[in-house]
Write a protein that holds these residues in place. Structure first.
Motif, PDB file in Angstrom:
ATOM      1  N   ARG A 148      51.107  -1.821  62.695  1.00  0.00           N
ATOM      2  CA  ARG A 148      50.583  -0.597  63.316  1.00  0.00           C
ATOM      3  C   ARG A 148      51.658   0.481  63.435  1.00  0.00           C
ATOM      4  O   ARG A 148      51.361   1.675  63.338  1.00  0.00           O
ATOM      5  CB  ARG A 148      50.022  -0.939  64.696  1.00  0.00           C
ATOM      6  CG  ARG A 148      49.413   0.252  65.430  1.00  0.00           C
ATOM      7  CD  ARG A 148      48.102   0.698  64.785  1.00  0.00           C
ATOM      8  NE  ARG A 148      47.503   1.777  65.572  1.00  0.00           N
ATOM      9  CZ  ARG A 148      47.527   3.068  65.224  1.00  0.00           C
ATOM     10  NH1 ARG A 148      48.104   3.440  64.086  1.00  0.00           N
ATOM     11  NH2 ARG A 148      46.967   3.965  65.989  1.00  0.00           N
TER      12      ARG A 148
ATOM     13  N   ASP B  98      51.555   2.120  60.178  1.00  0.00           N
ATOM     14  CA  ASP B  98      50.268   2.803  60.056  1.00  0.00           C
ATOM     15  C   ASP B  98      50.251   4.096  60.872  1.00  0.00           C
ATOM     16  O   ASP B  98      49.810   5.146  60.379  1.00  0.00           O
ATOM     17  CB  ASP B  98      49.156   1.874  60.534  1.00  0.00           C
ATOM     18  CG  ASP B  98      47.788   2.549  60.533  1.00  0.00           C
ATOM     19  OD1 ASP B  98      47.270   2.830  59.442  1.00  0.00           O
ATOM     20  OD2 ASP B  98      47.262   2.800  61.634  1.00  0.00           O
ATOM     21  N   ALA B  99      50.743   4.045  62.104  1.00  0.00           N
ATOM     22  CA  ALA B  99      50.754   5.238  62.958  1.00  0.00           C
ATOM     23  C   ALA B  99      51.627   6.337  62.363  1.00  0.00           C
ATOM     24  O   ALA B  99      51.286   7.524  62.426  1.00  0.00           O
ATOM     25  CB  ALA B  99      51.248   4.872  64.353  1.00  0.00           C
TER      26      ALA B  99
ATOM     27  N   ASN C 231      52.058   7.018  59.342  1.00  0.00           N
ATOM     28  CA  ASN C 231      51.433   7.604  58.159  1.00  0.00           C
ATOM     29  C   ASN C 231      50.059   8.215  58.422  1.00  0.00           C
ATOM     30  O   ASN C 231      49.652   9.138  57.711  1.00  0.00           O
ATOM     31  CB  ASN C 231      51.312   6.541  57.063  1.00  0.00           C
ATOM     32  CG  ASN C 231      52.644   6.221  56.419  1.00  0.00           C
ATOM     33  OD1 ASN C 231      53.051   6.872  55.463  1.00  0.00           O
ATOM     34  ND2 ASN C 231      53.348   5.216  56.950  1.00  0.00           N
ATOM     35  N   HIS C 232      49.342   7.711  59.418  1.00  0.00           N
ATOM     36  CA  HIS C 232      47.964   8.162  59.626  1.00  0.00           C
ATOM     37  C   HIS C 232      47.733   8.921  60.925  1.00  0.00           C
ATOM     38  O   HIS C 232      46.750   9.647  61.043  1.00  0.00           O
ATOM     39  CB  HIS C 232      47.015   6.957  59.565  1.00  0.00           C
ATOM     40  CG  HIS C 232      46.946   6.318  58.222  1.00  0.00           C
ATOM     41  ND1 HIS C 232      46.840   4.965  58.029  1.00  0.00           N
ATOM     42  CD2 HIS C 232      46.981   6.867  56.974  1.00  0.00           C
ATOM     43  CE1 HIS C 232      46.806   4.689  56.725  1.00  0.00           C
ATOM     44  NE2 HIS C 232      46.886   5.830  56.070  1.00  0.00           N
ATOM     45  N   ASP C 233      48.620   8.746  61.909  1.00  0.00           N
ATOM     46  CA  ASP C 233      48.399   9.389  63.204  1.00  0.00           C
ATOM     47  C   ASP C 233      49.243  10.638  63.397  1.00  0.00           C
ATOM     48  O   ASP C 233      49.037  11.359  64.364  1.00  0.00           O
ATOM     49  CB  ASP C 233      48.724   8.416  64.349  1.00  0.00           C
ATOM     50  CG  ASP C 233      47.811   7.203  64.365  1.00  0.00           C
ATOM     51  OD1 ASP C 233      46.963   7.096  63.466  1.00  0.00           O
ATOM     52  OD2 ASP C 233      47.971   6.365  65.268  1.00  0.00           O
TER      53      ASP C 233
ATOM     54  N   THR D  84      44.521   0.407  54.654  1.00  0.00           N
ATOM     55  CA  THR D  84      43.612   1.509  54.951  1.00  0.00           C
ATOM     56  C   THR D  84      43.305   1.522  56.446  1.00  0.00           C
ATOM     57  O   THR D  84      43.524   0.535  57.163  1.00  0.00           O
ATOM     58  CB  THR D  84      42.296   1.367  54.181  1.00  0.00           C
ATOM     59  OG1 THR D  84      41.611   0.194  54.659  1.00  0.00           O
ATOM     60  CG2 THR D  84      42.552   1.250  52.679  1.00  0.00           C
ATOM     61  N   THR D  85      42.788   2.649  56.914  1.00  0.00           N
ATOM     62  CA  THR D  85      42.406   2.749  58.322  1.00  0.00           C
ATOM     63  C   THR D  85      41.375   1.686  58.673  1.00  0.00           C
ATOM     64  O   THR D  85      41.419   1.090  59.764  1.00  0.00           O
ATOM     65  CB  THR D  85      41.859   4.154  58.615  1.00  0.00           C
ATOM     66  OG1 THR D  85      42.877   5.116  58.314  1.00  0.00           O
ATOM     67  CG2 THR D  85      41.442   4.288  60.066  1.00  0.00           C
ATOM     68  N   GLU D  86      40.448   1.428  57.741  1.00  0.00           N
ATOM     69  CA  GLU D  86      39.425   0.417  57.986  1.00  0.00           C
ATOM     70  C   GLU D  86      40.054  -0.977  58.110  1.00  0.00           C
ATOM     71  O   GLU D  86      39.626  -1.796  58.951  1.00  0.00           O
ATOM     72  CB  GLU D  86      38.392   0.434  56.863  1.00  0.00           C
ATOM     73  CG  GLU D  86      37.518   1.690  56.801  1.00  0.00           C
ATOM     74  CD  GLU D  86      38.276   2.909  56.272  1.00  0.00           C
ATOM     75  OE1 GLU D  86      37.852   4.036  56.572  1.00  0.00           O
ATOM     76  OE2 GLU D  86      39.294   2.710  55.559  1.00  0.00           O
TER      77      GLU D  86
ATOM     78  N   VAL E 108      43.112  -1.658  59.126  1.00  0.00           N
ATOM     79  CA  VAL E 108      43.820  -1.705  60.405  1.00  0.00           C
ATOM     80  C   VAL E 108      42.836  -1.882  61.554  1.00  0.00           C
ATOM     81  O   VAL E 108      43.078  -2.661  62.491  1.00  0.00           O
ATOM     82  CB  VAL E 108      44.671  -0.427  60.597  1.00  0.00           C
ATOM     83  CG1 VAL E 108      45.243  -0.354  62.011  1.00  0.00           C
ATOM     84  CG2 VAL E 108      45.805  -0.378  59.573  1.00  0.00           C
ATOM     85  N   ASP E 109      41.712  -1.184  61.496  1.00  0.00           N
ATOM     86  CA  ASP E 109      40.685  -1.327  62.539  1.00  0.00           C
ATOM     87  C   ASP E 109      40.188  -2.773  62.612  1.00  0.00           C
ATOM     88  O   ASP E 109      39.997  -3.331  63.710  1.00  0.00           O
ATOM     89  CB  ASP E 109      39.506  -0.393  62.263  1.00  0.00           C
ATOM     90  CG  ASP E 109      39.861   1.073  62.465  1.00  0.00           C
ATOM     91  OD1 ASP E 109      40.892   1.347  63.124  1.00  0.00           O
ATOM     92  OD2 ASP E 109      39.110   1.940  61.965  1.00  0.00           O
TER      93      ASP E 109
ATOM     94  N   ARG F  98      42.860  -4.995  64.207  1.00  0.00           N
ATOM     95  CA  ARG F  98      42.893  -4.763  65.658  1.00  0.00           C
ATOM     96  C   ARG F  98      41.771  -5.539  66.342  1.00  0.00           C
ATOM     97  O   ARG F  98      41.988  -6.216  67.359  1.00  0.00           O
ATOM     98  CB  ARG F  98      42.771  -3.273  65.953  1.00  0.00           C
ATOM     99  CG  ARG F  98      42.851  -2.916  67.432  1.00  0.00           C
ATOM    100  CD  ARG F  98      42.458  -1.478  67.693  1.00  0.00           C
ATOM    101  NE  ARG F  98      43.342  -0.519  67.047  1.00  0.00           N
ATOM    102  CZ  ARG F  98      42.993   0.261  66.032  1.00  0.00           C
ATOM    103  NH1 ARG F  98      41.739   0.186  65.528  1.00  0.00           N
ATOM    104  NH2 ARG F  98      43.835   1.106  65.509  1.00  0.00           N
TER     105      ARG F  98
END
Length: 787
Positions: free
Chosen positions: A26, A29-30, A32-34, A341-343, A345-346, A349
């Motif tokens: 995460r 991920d954060a 790059n995506h947040d 992908t965001t999916e 990671v979701d 989680r």
């Protein structure tokens, strides 16, 4: 040896392991995506390379390490490290989404830039891996001289591709690193590089190389499931097939499941393998055949204990892993810099029972896993380290030079004199890559001896060099490896933190070969290390040796190195002042800011020469200016060696002749010729081009940031009191000093060495490169014509 301790329940470690995997994933991920950087440049990160080490690093920090142990972390596993530090309470939560952000978590572990406690900077692959080895060399020296410190294990976590770096094997093979039973390297043996799945598995080659160097080698290849399967009747065929299977085929299994995985696994397999697995269900076959030891915490801890039991040599553990373990991209040949992908990671989680509100939470402190994390937090807590040496390094040793003498010879004399100082002597330690005697360390070695872990008998009687080897010696001799020199200097310069003992480390190397060790030099200074290194002899002044041994760009490199003060004196007393000042600064250590000893200048690079230089001009300047003023200017970077006097009446043209080091005699001869022609030529001796440049830059940066007119730096005003054109003369690339014209706002004619050298006499080579007095005179006339 560290005593065994009761460990946690395996389920507790698995829960911690999964939280570490999530946080590391995460964090990337954060980033790059947040976070919108606004520049369109990919932030990046390494989720797959991090995942392959989650099990091993969980085992280390939550079940194996002690507070005194020191660890270098594989560069691409930095998110795992930060996740662990966060769980242990050593990192504030607000940093977690700040990977690769200004003021946040660095791309790769950094002693000087990261907010959490990093033992070894990593990033230039191979160097961080070797650093703990030289930290252990340093610890062995410290224990022998100052008493045993609490036992420490020096651990390096490295990727298998790092074993392609040549400096790894230079470090492993050096005699100075033998017998270090407190060293363990943990190789993330995922058999993937940046570009691809590596076709062949080179374990036999690497095992042989380590064993030939005297290392203890452990392989952690299979997890508990595979070990149990192999123990069953006929299980040997399964083991033989997995061992024989092409690496690309094996890696491809991690992206498959069910019948597709079975077909891929059995392609080209012997019939007995197909028979052995026929009764194993599809949903069980995949977890079985991909059960690697590098993801089995129990197997890893057993390997670590095996290494602890071998106390007479370093150990290396090859932990078989898969890149991207536990993630949907596991084993993919292009997963090195791939992002979930965001999916995905979701989904991860949700599988862990986390929400957007709880995803950054630490483990519940009341849960069994949270309680164990608290236990480990206390076990790993470290005391504050003090970088300051409570000694006074003298301002000078009073070196005397009544006749022409080289700076290399003076350097050796000053070190011998300092070795007689009761305050300073115990902390001095020198090192060289098999060039100690030819760089004038013989006197120091004769006085202090050569360090060896045990007393060694000397089989020769050389009155000029007493090579006495014992635990009390203060010179560490290395093989011919400039990389090892700078790696060792870097760790000696961090001994205040890593071994709780500040040292005054001094190294010598032939100046041309500073470049061979440059990556390790940069590594040490980036890590905040403080030491002195002398590059000697230097330049084409080493005339008979030819171009291969004549350094021309090292002065420029020294000027440009961050965290390094470049020094190039010409005269004995100036060198005495500068070297004592440098060692005084290293001893000062000032304040410990995190892992950094924040002193005045960092490390010091002295560029010296074997050319004897007449000391009378410096004595005359000393008489004219007085010691207090002259010393202040020498330390500041430049002083006026000769204040021109012009014969005859009227206003004479004025020019500044500027130089460093061995070319001062030619400059002085040119000054005399110009005086005869009625030209006032002041001579400026630049002792530290670095300090001169920094002084200029400080005023410019202040001007830029405050939108005010720049002023001339004080050191420049003192050395150049009169506005006049400049001629710079340097046994180095001509551009190294050429900026002085811009700094002073006047025309500048730079003379220097801009081609490879060759063999010859000093005069012949100086003629080829326009460094003789006649060329300097003509350059002065050219500069005046431009003014």
């Amino acid at each position: 040896m560290t005593a065994s301790r009761p460990g946690p329940d395996p389920d507790v470690l698995r829960e911690i392991e999964q939280r570490v995997l999530w946080l590391a994933t995460r964090i990337v991920d954060a980033a790059n995506h947040d976070r919108d950087t606004g520049d369109g440049v990919k932030v990046g990160g390494h989720q797959a390379s991090s995942a392959s080490l989650v099990s091993a690093m969980t085992a280390l920090w939550f079940a194996h390490l002690d507070a005194a142990d020191r660890v270098a972390v594989k560069p691409h596993a930095s998110p795992v490290f930060h996740a662990i530090q966060y769980l242990l309470g050593n990192l504030d939560r607000h940093y977690l989404p700040m990977l690769r952000a200004r003021g946040g978590l660095q791309s790769y572990p950094s002693r000087t830039k990261d907010p959490d406690p990093v033992d070894f900077s990593t990033g230039s692959v191979g160097l961080g891996a070797a650093a703990p080895l030289f930290a252990a060399v340093t610890r062995r020296y410290v224990d022998a001289h100052f008493g045993a410190r609490p036992h420490s294990r020096f651990v390096a976590i490295l990727g298998d591709a790092e074993l392609d770096e040549g400096n790894i094997w230079e470090a492993v093979a050096d005699p100075a690193t033998t017998g270090l039973g407190n060293v363990m390297w943990l190789v993330d043996f995922n058999r993937q590089s940046l570009d691809r799945v590596v076709p062949g598995v080179r374990i036999d080659q690497w095992r042989g190389q380590f064993e030939a160097a005297g290392w203890h080698v452990v392989e952690v290849k299979y997890g508990a499931k595979l070990a149990q399967a192999y123990a069953q009747p006929g299980g040997e065929c399964l083991r033989d097939w997995i061992d024989a299977m092409p690496n690309e085929q094996y890696q491809s299994l991690f992206g498959l499941a069910g019948d597709a995985l079975r077909k891929q696994f059995l392609t080209d397999a012997p019939a007995e393998v197909e028979k052995f697995v026929q009764d194993i269900a599809d949903d069980e076959l995949g977890p079985l055949v991909t059960d690697l030891g590098g993801h089995d915490i129990g197997a890893l801890l057993d390997a670590f204990r095996q290494c602890d039991a071998v106390a007479d040599r370093p150990s290396v553990v090859f932990a078989y892993t898969v890149k991207g373990w536990g993630l949907p991209i596991a084993g993919n040949p292009r997963n090195h810099s791939a992002l979930l992908t965001t999916e995905q990671v979701d989904a991860m989680r949700a599988d862990l029972g986390l929400t957007a509100d709880t995803e950054w939470d630490r483990i519940d402190p009341a849960s069994p896993a949270g309680v164990w994390v608290g236990v480990r937090r206390e076990a790993l807590a470290r005391p504050h380290r003090e970088p300051h040496l409570a000694i006074t390094v003298p301002a000078e040793t009073g070196v005397r030079a009544a006749k022409p003498i080289s700076t290399q010879e003076v350097f050796g004399r000053v070190l011998v004199d300092l070795a007689r100082d009761e305050q300073v002597a115990p902390y001095l330690v020198t090192t060289a890559p098999d060039v100690a005697t030819s760089t004038n360390l013989a006197g120091f070695i004769n006085k202090t001896g050569v360090f060896a872990p045990t007393e060694l008998k000397s089989w020769s009687d050389d009155r000029m060099l007493r090579w006495t080897q014992s635990p009390g010696g203060q010179h560490i001799e290395l093989g011919i490896s400039e990389m090892n020199l700078f790696l060792l200097l870097g760790q000696l310069g961090l001994s205040w933190d890593l071994s709780d003992q500040p040292l005054l480390a001094v190294g010598t190397v032939y100046d041309p070969f500073v470049l061979r060790g440059l990556d390790a030099f940069l590594y040490g200074t980036y890590s905040g290390s403080r030491f002195v290194v002398a590059g000697t002899p230097s330049g084409i002044t080493l005339a008979p040796e030819g171009g291969a041994h004549q350094s021309t760009i090292t002065a420029s490199v020294g000027l440009e190195l961050p965290g390094v003060t470049f020094v190039e004196p010409a005269y004995a007393v100036a060198l005495d002042w500068l070297l004592c000042d440098a060692l005084g600064s290293v001893a000062e250590g000032s304040v410990a800011e995190g892992n950094v000893a924040a002193g005045r200048d960092g490390a010091y690079y002295f560029r010296l020469s074997t050319r004897p230089v007449d000391q009378a001009p410096f004595a005359a300047a000393r008489e004219r200016l007085g010691d207090a003023v002259l010393r202040r200017q020498v330390l500041a970077g430049a002083y006026q060696l000769v204040q021109a006097e012009v014969r005859g009446a009227g206003d004479a043209p004025v020019v500044h002749l500027v130089g460093s080091g061995a070319v001062l005699p030619e400059i002085l001869a040119a000054q005399a010729e110009l005086a005869d022609e009625g030209i006032a030529a002041h001579v400026v001796d630049v002792t530290s081009l670095d300090r001169l440049y920094r002084g200029w830059q400080r005023t410019l940066r202040q001007s830029v940031r405050t939108a005010t007119a720049p002023s001339l730096a004080g050191v420049l005003r003192a050395a150049f009191p009169q506005r006049a054109p400049v001629v710079t003369v340097h046994d180095a690339a001509s551009h190294t000093m050429a900026w002085l014209g811009s700094a002073l706002g006047v025309p500048c004619v730079p003379l220097g060495v801009d081609e490879f050298g060759q063999s010859g006499s000093v005069a012949e080579l100086y003629e080829l490169h326009d460094l003789l007095p006649g060329s300097i005179v003509n350059a002065a006339l050219a500069a005046l014509s431009l003014f």
